[in-house]
Design an enzyme around this catalytic site. Structure first.
Site, PDB file in Angstrom:
ATOM      1  N   CYS D  69      44.442  50.389  29.644  1.00 51.27           N
ATOM      2  CA  CYS D  69      43.978  50.431  31.029  1.00 51.27           C
ATOM      3  C   CYS D  69      42.554  50.978  31.114  1.00 51.27           C
ATOM      4  O   CYS D  69      42.208  51.914  30.403  1.00 51.27           O
ATOM      5  CB  CYS D  69      44.879  51.354  31.852  1.00 51.27           C
ATOM      6  SG  CYS D  69      46.293  50.516  32.567  1.00 51.27           S
ATOM      7  N   GLU D 105      48.370  51.199  38.045  1.00 50.45           N
ATOM      8  CA  GLU D 105      48.259  52.490  38.729  1.00 50.45           C
ATOM      9  C   GLU D 105      49.402  52.656  39.730  1.00 50.45           C
ATOM     10  O   GLU D 105      50.031  53.720  39.812  1.00 50.45           O
ATOM     11  CB  GLU D 105      46.899  52.582  39.448  1.00 50.45           C
ATOM     12  CG  GLU D 105      45.727  52.896  38.527  1.00 50.45           C
ATOM     13  CD  GLU D 105      45.344  51.747  37.584  1.00 50.45           C
ATOM     14  OE1 GLU D 105      45.756  50.581  37.827  1.00 50.45           O
ATOM     15  OE2 GLU D 105      44.638  52.018  36.586  1.00 50.45           O
ATOM     16  N   ASP D 119      63.911  65.044  37.687  1.00 53.27           N
ATOM     17  CA  ASP D 119      63.730  66.408  37.179  1.00 53.27           C
ATOM     18  C   ASP D 119      64.140  67.458  38.207  1.00 53.27           C
ATOM     19  O   ASP D 119      64.729  68.486  37.862  1.00 53.27           O
ATOM     20  CB  ASP D 119      62.257  66.621  36.790  1.00 53.27           C
ATOM     21  CG  ASP D 119      62.005  68.028  36.278  1.00 53.27           C
ATOM     22  OD1 ASP D 119      62.713  68.444  35.342  1.00 53.27           O
ATOM     23  OD2 ASP D 119      61.109  68.714  36.805  1.00 53.27           O
TER      24      ASP D 119
END
Lengths: 147, 147, 147, 147, 147, 147
Positions: D69, D105, D119
């Site tokens: 990228c 992105e 998480d």
């Protein structure tokens, strides 16, 4: 079809051992550039101070740069320079107490310190298109492992 | 008392210009290690593929590693290798259209590619304590600037 | 007025324990794209090699990406792929000996490996605006904790 | 012997064009976990606020994570969530005026936002070893390019 | 249920304009510590040189630290210090030609320079548990915007 | 000629000890800005939630920002805020079990949390050119070391 390829070596079984590694390397510069560095007259500022900080910080970034390196709890880093007539020698010592050695960390510290010297004196060396500027002889000079 | 010291050179006034830079460098390895690489038998995996990815990623990290480097909108990167009997040559070409050149980016790409090769074959080279392993002759081989 | 909000869970009291986690996930691609990958003809280069390196490096970056994750001394990482007719499965195994597990690290490794595959074959999948391309079924498949 | 392999595609010749991309994806969670999130009772803190910040920051890190990228001057990012009975949908919109698109992105923003949700609720989902927890259906939903 | 929350402000429509910002701040230290710095006797090395490099590098990292900051093509950075009897003033000037200003970058440069001074003289200031050490009065002193 | 200069202090011989540090600091804002924050009406989103996440993430980045700081296995972080009439107090507590303390980590967490508040309310404070906005009184308020 199945792809195995690369892996980060498993060090789970290894013991925490005190380890130290010293690496060194050189950058060849024009005599006039060396003089500018010695006299502290480089336009971008104090060449070796910046290179020293850059080298130490790079040691801590090794695991981000070298894909298969393990993150290592670095316990000490020194980067020092010796100035010769037409070259500068960088030395980097790295310490840890961990499961794997710190050769790559010391070598990375030396490399980034030398690259930073190049960057700091770019304007003097680029006049003849970096014809003679080069980084060379980056190697490991000592490895210590104490059980 | 007043401290001036280093600064990041002001390039605000410079024009966006197409720029390209090619750098190269070498790593000296044992012939047996070269053979292991060529035969794709390195335990950690495909040495040059990893080194190539690492070199390209490092180009994008140059501004984080070299303290006075400007962040640069990199528009293209190539890292390639040529394998000799007892050494490997890494070449890195970087392109941008910006206010400053990409020498440091190309040199950083080469350095990290070579460091990664070292890391990937560490287990073969460390048998004799890296006696002959070294990274050398990192230099700029071409710079192009087109208005 | 007082704000408490989020916190990074305190693991100070936990013991260092060997831990391992395997996560996996899939990317759905067009059959033609799968063939391009298998034949090694993707214009940007070897798709799975790059994805593998990216996945391994991402494991080491997990603590920077996931705000409440602890920095963890990773001791081993594998990223592997299995290629099917119209999808690729990525598997990531992470090891550590530490106070907390490595689920997030394994899941991050899988995610970035799959995103990298997408990036590498973007030019083939974007022809129909990524109508069928998707990343799916990212999950934990095994967790080991050995006292 | 000569290695070419991967490269970062050369976009030097491309024009700066306004570009926008929207990506989305889902995480499947237990109904009880969804309730904990909705009632703001998660022990680690406000799940979606953290995931939102993490997603936005990850968009800016895409060029460090996905090897090929390009660094891109991001001019705007939104990450939003929709909560369902047993899943959460994350949507990420990214804007730029540059030489290449921002699909990777937007996809990276979605992925990291979803990983962060995982998480934050790990302690509730791990009771049955993440049997049903998964991230799925990450895809591009819109791409805009305005000359 | 739908979560909107934070976003990175959309600057896509804004024009590239020359911008400059100067920020400053202070660290209060013991007179003895100031003398150690002035005489260049600090055990960890040249305090202000390291702080200067750290401040400049931090400017380039602002977009990674402050979640809603845009990545900005920094074109020049200066960090300077003035030493008083019991304090040091850090000044940071940042330049760009871009769609948004560089206040946060200049403030971050000052903050990290001052934090680095603290770190470099920690051993002298911690004797009385940092009773008087503090960082204060970090502010913007000038903003320039030229069309 | 020989350059020694700075070094990362050698902590190899030190023992792993439980350590904790609390730091705090303030940002002075206009009363109207404080009201906007309290009422949750800031255009960029929830100011303190973003600042909290930013502060926690910055703690983990301290070793990258402060050149001579060691990488430290952080085991817990809290960032909290107290809102007054014309100022906000940020407090950061950091925990580890390691060979060196976490003062710099706690101070960095506070600094970045306060900088983030500034960034989030920039549009309200910049009307009078940040005349009164400032960050001040960043200090260590407690240090614990348990053998």
């Amino acid at each position: 079809m199945y792809e195995k390829g690369v892996r980060m070596v498993d060090i789970s079984e290894k013991k925490d051992v005190y380890r130290e590694c010293i690496a060194e390397g050189y950058i060849k510069l024009k005599k006039e550039t060396i003089n500018i560095i010695k006299e502290g007259k480089a336009k971008k500022g104090d060449v070796l101070k910046v290179a020293q900080v850059a080298g130490i910080m790079a040691v801590k970034k090794t695991f981000e740069l070298i894909p298969m390196c393990h993150p290592i709890p670095i316990t000490g880093v020194n980067v020092e320079f010796e100035i010769f007539e037409d070259k500068i020698k960088a030395t980097c010592k790295v310490k840890t107490t961990y499961k794997t050695g710190v050769e790559m960390e010391a070598l990375t510290g030396v490399s980034v310190a030398l690259l930073t010297i190049w960057d700091m004196v770019k304007s003097y060396e680029k006049l003849d298109n970096y014809k003679e500027t080069r980084i060379y002889d980056i190697k490991v000079v000592e490895k210590i492992k104490k059980d």
